[in-house]
Design a protein around this motif. Structure first.
Motif, PDB file in Angstrom:
ATOM      1  N   MET A   1       0.822  -1.200   0.000  1.00 53.76           N
ATOM      2  CA  MET A   1       0.000   0.000   0.000  1.00 53.76           C
ATOM      3  C   MET A   1       0.866   1.263   0.000  1.00 53.76           C
ATOM      4  N   SER A   2       1.937   1.286   0.815  1.00 51.27           N
ATOM      5  CA  SER A   2       2.749   2.493   0.900  1.00 51.27           C
ATOM      6  C   SER A   2       3.422   2.802  -0.431  1.00 51.27           C
ATOM      7  N   MET A   3       3.852   1.786  -1.175  1.00 49.85           N
ATOM      8  CA  MET A   3       4.493   2.052  -2.462  1.00 49.85           C
ATOM      9  C   MET A   3       3.501   2.686  -3.432  1.00 49.85           C
ATOM     10  N   LEU A   4       2.265   2.237  -3.421  1.00 51.12           N
ATOM     11  CA  LEU A   4       1.239   2.820  -4.280  1.00 51.12           C
ATOM     12  C   LEU A   4       1.004   4.290  -3.920  1.00 51.12           C
ATOM     13  N   VAL A   5       0.948   4.579  -2.628  1.00 51.53           N
ATOM     14  CA  VAL A   5       0.771   5.966  -2.167  1.00 51.53           C
ATOM     15  C   VAL A   5       1.946   6.815  -2.637  1.00 51.53           C
ATOM     16  N   TYR A   6       3.169   6.306  -2.477  1.00 46.86           N
ATOM     17  CA  TYR A   6       4.354   7.075  -2.872  1.00 46.86           C
ATOM     18  C   TYR A   6       4.403   7.299  -4.382  1.00 46.86           C
ATOM     19  N   VAL A   7       4.056   6.307  -5.163  1.00 48.34           N
ATOM     20  CA  VAL A   7       4.068   6.455  -6.624  1.00 48.34           C
ATOM     21  C   VAL A   7       3.012   7.473  -7.055  1.00 48.34           C
ATOM     22  N   ALA A   8       1.811   7.381  -6.501  1.00 53.11           N
ATOM     23  CA  ALA A   8       0.756   8.338  -6.844  1.00 53.11           C
ATOM     24  C   ALA A   8       1.155   9.754  -6.422  1.00 53.11           C
ATOM     25  N   ALA A   9       1.753   9.885  -5.248  1.00 57.01           N
ATOM     26  CA  ALA A   9       2.199  11.202  -4.780  1.00 57.01           C
ATOM     27  C   ALA A   9       3.282  11.761  -5.700  1.00 57.01           C
ATOM     28  N   ALA A  10       4.200  10.915  -6.124  1.00 53.09           N
ATOM     29  CA  ALA A  10       5.272  11.374  -7.012  1.00 53.09           C
ATOM     30  C   ALA A  10       4.712  11.868  -8.338  1.00 53.09           C
ATOM     31  N   LEU A  11       3.777  11.124  -8.908  1.00 55.63           N
ATOM     32  CA  LEU A  11       3.178  11.560 -10.173  1.00 55.63           C
ATOM     33  C   LEU A  11       2.448  12.889 -10.005  1.00 55.63           C
ATOM     34  N   ALA A  12       1.721  13.046  -8.907  1.00 62.34           N
ATOM     35  CA  ALA A  12       1.008  14.295  -8.662  1.00 62.34           C
ATOM     36  C   ALA A  12       1.983  15.451  -8.476  1.00 62.34           C
ATOM     37  N   GLU A  13       3.052  15.236  -7.721  1.00 59.54           N
ATOM     38  CA  GLU A  13       4.015  16.316  -7.488  1.00 59.54           C
ATOM     39  C   GLU A  13       4.738  16.700  -8.774  1.00 59.54           C
TER      40      GLU A  13
END
Length: 106
Positions: A1-13
């Motif tokens: 779950m944390s990797m998915l959150v980090y990947v989504a956050a990176a794309l948004a940033e």
């Protein structure tokens, strides 16, 4: 779950920051800023979902994912192929992020 959150956050940033880059450096319309600001707000929200007992640890681990996502953005969106130094640096950063996320805690 944390990797998915980090990947989504990176794309948004990256998308949010790129909108400002496009406006200032590529002479795009100021309207590019509207979705960019939304993307940056989404980025901040997504990082609050990272499973961590401390914000600083979540941000530090996110940094490695952000760097690799930026290299992928360079390639996929900007059309510049990463060189071996980009790839080696990204691998080192991901290893550091994994150490921060998965290291044993007392």
């Amino acid at each position: 779950m944390s990797m998915l959150v980090y990947v989504a956050a990176a794309l948004a940033e990256i998308a949010g920051c790129f909108s400002f880059w496009a406006w200032l450096r590529m002479a795009r319309s100021p309207l590019w800023l509207l979705p960019g600001m939304g993307a940056l707000a989404l980025f901040a929200y997504l990082l609050t979902l990272a499973p961590s007992d401390a914000a600083g640890r979540a941000y530090a681990a996110y940094g490695g994912v952000y760097i690799v996502a930026s290299i992928l953005w360079l390639w996929a969106v900007e059309g510049a192929r990463p060189d071996r130094w980009d790839l080696a640096g990204g691998a080192i950063c991901l290893a550091g992020a994994a150490l921060i996320l998965l290291g044993p805690r007392a």
